[in-house]
Design a protein around this motif. Structure first.
Motif, PDB file in Angstrom:
ATOM      1  N   THR A 120      81.313 -27.773 123.990  1.00  0.00           N
ATOM      2  CA  THR A 120      82.265 -27.427 125.019  1.00  0.00           C
ATOM      3  C   THR A 120      83.471 -26.476 124.127  1.00  0.00           C
ATOM      4  O   THR A 120      83.939 -26.888 123.029  1.00  0.00           O
ATOM      5  N   PRO A 121      83.467 -25.122 124.806  1.00  0.00           N
ATOM      6  CA  PRO A 121      84.633 -24.299 124.178  1.00  0.00           C
ATOM      7  C   PRO A 121      86.121 -24.952 123.891  1.00  0.00           C
ATOM      8  O   PRO A 121      86.333 -25.663 124.977  1.00  0.00           O
ATOM      9  N   MET A 122      86.746 -24.947 123.042  1.00  0.00           N
ATOM     10  CA  MET A 122      88.211 -25.819 122.862  1.00  0.00           C
ATOM     11  C   MET A 122      88.928 -25.035 124.110  1.00  0.00           C
ATOM     12  O   MET A 122      89.816 -25.835 124.606  1.00  0.00           O
ATOM     13  N   ARG A 123      88.803 -23.605 124.395  1.00  0.00           N
ATOM     14  CA  ARG A 123      89.628 -23.060 125.481  1.00  0.00           C
ATOM     15  C   ARG A 123      89.487 -23.924 126.791  1.00  0.00           C
ATOM     16  O   ARG A 123      90.338 -24.179 127.600  1.00  0.00           O
ATOM     17  N   ASP A 124      88.066 -24.040 127.017  1.00  0.00           N
ATOM     18  CA  ASP A 124      87.841 -24.803 128.219  1.00  0.00           C
ATOM     19  C   ASP A 124      88.366 -26.428 128.109  1.00  0.00           C
ATOM     20  O   ASP A 124      88.829 -26.897 129.108  1.00  0.00           O
ATOM     21  N   LEU A 125      88.291 -27.068 127.056  1.00  0.00           N
ATOM     22  CA  LEU A 125      88.863 -28.110 126.911  1.00  0.00           C
ATOM     23  C   LEU A 125      90.250 -28.299 127.152  1.00  0.00           C
ATOM     24  O   LEU A 125      91.018 -29.291 127.952  1.00  0.00           O
ATOM     25  N   ALA A 126      90.989 -27.390 126.686  1.00  0.00           N
ATOM     26  CA  ALA A 126      92.412 -27.097 126.790  1.00  0.00           C
ATOM     27  C   ALA A 126      92.763 -27.187 128.080  1.00  0.00           C
ATOM     28  O   ALA A 126      93.924 -27.843 128.708  1.00  0.00           O
ATOM     29  N   GLN A 127      92.173 -26.218 128.813  1.00  0.00           N
ATOM     30  CA  GLN A 127      92.486 -25.864 130.491  1.00  0.00           C
ATOM     31  C   GLN A 127      92.278 -27.506 130.976  1.00  0.00           C
ATOM     32  O   GLN A 127      93.101 -27.805 131.848  1.00  0.00           O
ATOM     33  N   THR A 128      91.175 -28.223 130.683  1.00  0.00           N
ATOM     34  CA  THR A 128      91.023 -29.375 131.303  1.00  0.00           C
ATOM     35  C   THR A 128      92.246 -30.566 131.056  1.00  0.00           C
ATOM     36  O   THR A 128      92.708 -31.325 131.874  1.00  0.00           O
ATOM     37  N   LEU A 129      92.570 -30.444 129.901  1.00  0.00           N
ATOM     38  CA  LEU A 129      93.711 -31.445 129.697  1.00  0.00           C
ATOM     39  C   LEU A 129      94.898 -31.087 130.210  1.00  0.00           C
ATOM     40  O   LEU A 129      95.731 -31.627 130.548  1.00  0.00           O
ATOM     41  N   ASP A 130      95.337 -29.821 130.177  1.00  0.00           N
ATOM     42  CA  ASP A 130      96.487 -29.502 130.743  1.00  0.00           C
ATOM     43  C   ASP A 130      96.321 -29.713 132.280  1.00  0.00           C
ATOM     44  O   ASP A 130      97.540 -30.069 132.834  1.00  0.00           O
ATOM     45  N   ALA A 131      95.403 -29.484 132.799  1.00  0.00           N
ATOM     46  CA  ALA A 131      94.979 -29.866 134.471  1.00  0.00           C
ATOM     47  C   ALA A 131      95.101 -31.380 134.374  1.00  0.00           C
ATOM     48  O   ALA A 131      95.975 -31.834 135.595  1.00  0.00           O
ATOM     49  N   PHE A 146      88.967 -35.833 115.757  1.00  0.00           N
ATOM     50  CA  PHE A 146      88.902 -34.274 115.713  1.00  0.00           C
ATOM     51  C   PHE A 146      89.260 -33.886 114.195  1.00  0.00           C
ATOM     52  O   PHE A 146      90.084 -34.606 113.616  1.00  0.00           O
ATOM     53  N   THR A 147      88.327 -33.060 113.419  1.00  0.00           N
ATOM     54  CA  THR A 147      89.136 -32.448 112.276  1.00  0.00           C
ATOM     55  C   THR A 147      90.383 -31.579 112.616  1.00  0.00           C
ATOM     56  O   THR A 147      90.627 -31.153 113.574  1.00  0.00           O
ATOM     57  N   PRO A 148      91.036 -31.386 111.350  1.00  0.00           N
ATOM     58  CA  PRO A 148      92.219 -30.749 111.362  1.00  0.00           C
ATOM     59  C   PRO A 148      91.966 -29.326 112.083  1.00  0.00           C
ATOM     60  O   PRO A 148      92.650 -28.948 113.230  1.00  0.00           O
ATOM     61  N   ALA A 149      91.046 -28.761 111.705  1.00  0.00           N
ATOM     62  CA  ALA A 149      90.675 -27.364 112.278  1.00  0.00           C
ATOM     63  C   ALA A 149      90.285 -27.325 113.940  1.00  0.00           C
ATOM     64  O   ALA A 149      90.630 -26.551 114.572  1.00  0.00           O
ATOM     65  N   GLN A 150      89.679 -28.529 113.940  1.00  0.00           N
ATOM     66  CA  GLN A 150      89.527 -28.681 115.678  1.00  0.00           C
ATOM     67  C   GLN A 150      90.472 -29.036 116.442  1.00  0.00           C
ATOM     68  O   GLN A 150      90.680 -28.117 117.582  1.00  0.00           O
ATOM     69  N   VAL A 151      91.456 -29.652 115.729  1.00  0.00           N
ATOM     70  CA  VAL A 151      92.854 -29.754 116.424  1.00  0.00           C
ATOM     71  C   VAL A 151      93.614 -28.691 116.859  1.00  0.00           C
ATOM     72  O   VAL A 151      93.964 -28.018 117.821  1.00  0.00           O
ATOM     73  N   SER A 152      93.837 -27.628 115.624  1.00  0.00           N
ATOM     74  CA  SER A 152      94.178 -26.413 115.571  1.00  0.00           C
ATOM     75  C   SER A 152      93.892 -25.399 116.796  1.00  0.00           C
ATOM     76  O   SER A 152      94.460 -24.775 117.432  1.00  0.00           O
ATOM     77  N   SER A 159      98.960 -25.530 126.681  1.00  0.00           N
ATOM     78  CA  SER A 159     100.291 -25.511 127.198  1.00  0.00           C
ATOM     79  C   SER A 159     100.864 -26.844 126.839  1.00  0.00           C
ATOM     80  O   SER A 159     101.859 -26.653 126.274  1.00  0.00           O
ATOM     81  N   ALA A 160     100.343 -27.967 127.260  1.00  0.00           N
ATOM     82  CA  ALA A 160     100.993 -29.154 126.993  1.00  0.00           C
ATOM     83  C   ALA A 160     100.816 -29.675 125.573  1.00  0.00           C
ATOM     84  O   ALA A 160      99.605 -29.117 124.798  1.00  0.00           O
ATOM     85  N   PRO A 161     101.514 -30.128 124.897  1.00  0.00           N
ATOM     86  CA  PRO A 161     101.472 -30.446 123.301  1.00  0.00           C
ATOM     87  C   PRO A 161     100.249 -31.399 123.264  1.00  0.00           C
ATOM     88  O   PRO A 161     100.120 -32.246 124.202  1.00  0.00           O
ATOM     89  N   ILE A 162      99.537 -31.567 122.037  1.00  0.00           N
ATOM     90  CA  ILE A 162      98.623 -32.528 121.447  1.00  0.00           C
ATOM     91  C   ILE A 162      99.761 -33.720 121.176  1.00  0.00           C
ATOM     92  O   ILE A 162     100.175 -33.433 120.069  1.00  0.00           O
ATOM     93  N   THR A 163      99.608 -34.674 121.848  1.00  0.00           N
ATOM     94  CA  THR A 163     100.846 -35.752 121.352  1.00  0.00           C
ATOM     95  C   THR A 163     100.152 -36.840 120.360  1.00  0.00           C
ATOM     96  O   THR A 163     101.171 -37.281 119.462  1.00  0.00           O
ATOM     97  N   GLY A 180      94.032 -33.159 105.668  1.00  0.00           N
ATOM     98  CA  GLY A 180      94.808 -32.403 106.265  1.00  0.00           C
ATOM     99  C   GLY A 180      95.362 -32.973 107.655  1.00  0.00           C
ATOM    100  O   GLY A 180      96.211 -32.566 108.346  1.00  0.00           O
ATOM    101  N   THR A 181      94.720 -34.064 107.901  1.00  0.00           N
ATOM    102  CA  THR A 181      95.022 -34.717 109.515  1.00  0.00           C
ATOM    103  C   THR A 181      96.501 -35.084 109.450  1.00  0.00           C
ATOM    104  O   THR A 181      97.039 -34.618 110.220  1.00  0.00           O
ATOM    105  N   LEU A 182      97.015 -35.899 108.433  1.00  0.00           N
ATOM    106  CA  LEU A 182      98.360 -36.315 108.496  1.00  0.00           C
ATOM    107  C   LEU A 182      99.298 -35.187 108.350  1.00  0.00           C
ATOM    108  O   LEU A 182     100.481 -35.301 108.951  1.00  0.00           O
ATOM    109  N   ASP A 183      98.895 -34.308 107.579  1.00  0.00           N
ATOM    110  CA  ASP A 183      99.799 -32.961 107.479  1.00  0.00           C
ATOM    111  C   ASP A 183      99.811 -32.317 108.922  1.00  0.00           C
ATOM    112  O   ASP A 183     100.920 -31.733 109.520  1.00  0.00           O
ATOM    113  N   LEU A 184      98.787 -31.967 109.312  1.00  0.00           N
ATOM    114  CA  LEU A 184      98.809 -31.487 110.609  1.00  0.00           C
ATOM    115  C   LEU A 184      99.605 -31.960 111.685  1.00  0.00           C
ATOM    116  O   LEU A 184     100.186 -31.540 112.528  1.00  0.00           O
TER     117      LEU A 184
END
Ligand SMILES: NC(=O)c1ccc[n+]([C@@H]2O[C@H](COP(=O)([O-])OP(=O)(O)OC[C@H]3O[C@@H](n4cnc5c(N)ncnc54)[C@H](OP(=O)(O)O)[C@@H]3O)[C@@H](O)[C@H]2O)c1
Length: 279
Positions: A120-131, A146-152, A159-163, A180-184
């Motif tokens: 699943t493209p991250m752009r599509d997942l982002a829209q789903t989570l925002d919805a 998620f790896t730090p790169a996947q989170v980024s 639009s909503a924060p990743i809480t 990098g997880t705790l730093d991200l």
């Protein structure tokens, strides 16, 4: 959102009778825990099957609805054997509704994607989570494993924060310190929900350098291995909330007794894990 300093998780929860489950949840809430972490997959492969842990928690909440007001409730979706992961919009929207139905609630404070779906493209997942957030069915969203790169990549489209980020993190699994997880988490202001903070029980069943370092600190401080291991996760500079998973009410109460490690004691555990002194 305030997640408290200790969370209770329902991975091992699906085999409980409703009274046993009620006792565990009530003990956790009475001990000051507010965040209750479950997932739709918990119970899969057991008697109750997929959704089983949510069903049991739903029975507890139905029997005493006042418990719902005392908890910050979170569930997760996105694992669906044998695929094994699905983060498509249609799937996740359906999974969320199914989780709310099993829990018998109209919303959860936090919804987490359990594992990344590579298809699943991250752009599509982002829209789903925002919805999900816009729908009011979900107060906030987070991701697990998620790896730090996947989170980024996901955060760049949201639009909503990743809480929350939910990695495995404990005295026996310190990768989030170095990967990098705790730093991200600190960069984006996310709370880290540490799963298996007692190593899933390996703190007690195995004997290695980390277990010995924890036992030594126990003798020095008078606190139990559980209390020291949980203090270790909170000792990192990131905002970390460990999620315990014991099925023993007395162990929930023990875990809720908090202590703080000194920096030297924190580094003793890091060094035991690394097998060498800090540079
Ligand atoms: N996002 C993910 O992919 C993911 C994966 C795994 C877990 N999680 C979350 O993290 C939560 C906690 O995971 P977990 O259950 O592995 O956490 P944990 O608290 O590290 O481990 C719990 C295990 O340790 C045992 N234990 C605790 N205290 C003990 C003691 N004093 N002596 C001997 N054994 C002891 C428990 O046995 P008893 O029950 O007999 O006390 C239980 O089997 C889960 O419920 C879930 O919410 C998330």
């Amino acid at each position: 959102m305030d997640f408290g300093t200790l969370a209770y998780g329902c991975w091992r929860f699906a085999g409980n009778s409703t009274p046993e489950a009620d006792r565990l949840i009530r003990t956790a809430l009475d001990a000051g825990i507010t965040l209750i972490d479950t997932a739709d997959i918990y119970g899969f492969g057991e008697a109750r099957g997929f959704g089983g842990a949510e069903v049991v928690l739903g029975e507890v909440l139905a029997a005493d609805p006042s418990l719902r007001e005392r908890m910050v409730l979170t569930t997760k979706g996105g694992i669906i054997p044998p695929r094994p992961y699905d983060s498509s919009r249609d799937y996740l929207m359906g999974a969320l509704e199914a989780s709310l139905s099993r829990l018998g609630v109209d919303h959860v404070e936090l919804y987490q994607i359990h594992r990344p779906d590579l298809t699943t493209p991250m752009r599509d997942l982002a829209q789903t989570l925002d919805a999900m957030v816009s729908s009011g069915r979900v107060g906030a969203v987070g991701v697990s494993n998620f790896t730090p790169a996947q989170v980024s990549a996901l955060a760049a489209h949201m639009s909503a924060p990743i809480t929350t980020l939910q990695p495995e993190f404990s005295v026996l699994h310190q990768d989030p310190i170095t990967d990098g997880t705790l730093d991200l988490a600190q960069e984006i202001g996310a709370t880290v929900l540490a799963w298996s903070p007692l190593g899933g029980g390996r703190l007690f069943t195995q004997d290695g350098p980390v277990q010995r370092a924890v036992a030594k600190l126990g003798r020095e401080t008078g606190y139990s291995a559980t209390q020291i291991a949980l203090a270790f996760t909170r000792g990192h500079g990131a905002d970390v909330v460990p999620i315990i998973g014991t099925q023993t009410p007395e162990r929930v109460e023990e875990a809720a007794v908090e202590m703080a490690l000194t920096a030297r004691q924190f580094y003793d555990i890091v060094e035991a894990y690394r097998g060498e002194a800090m540079p």
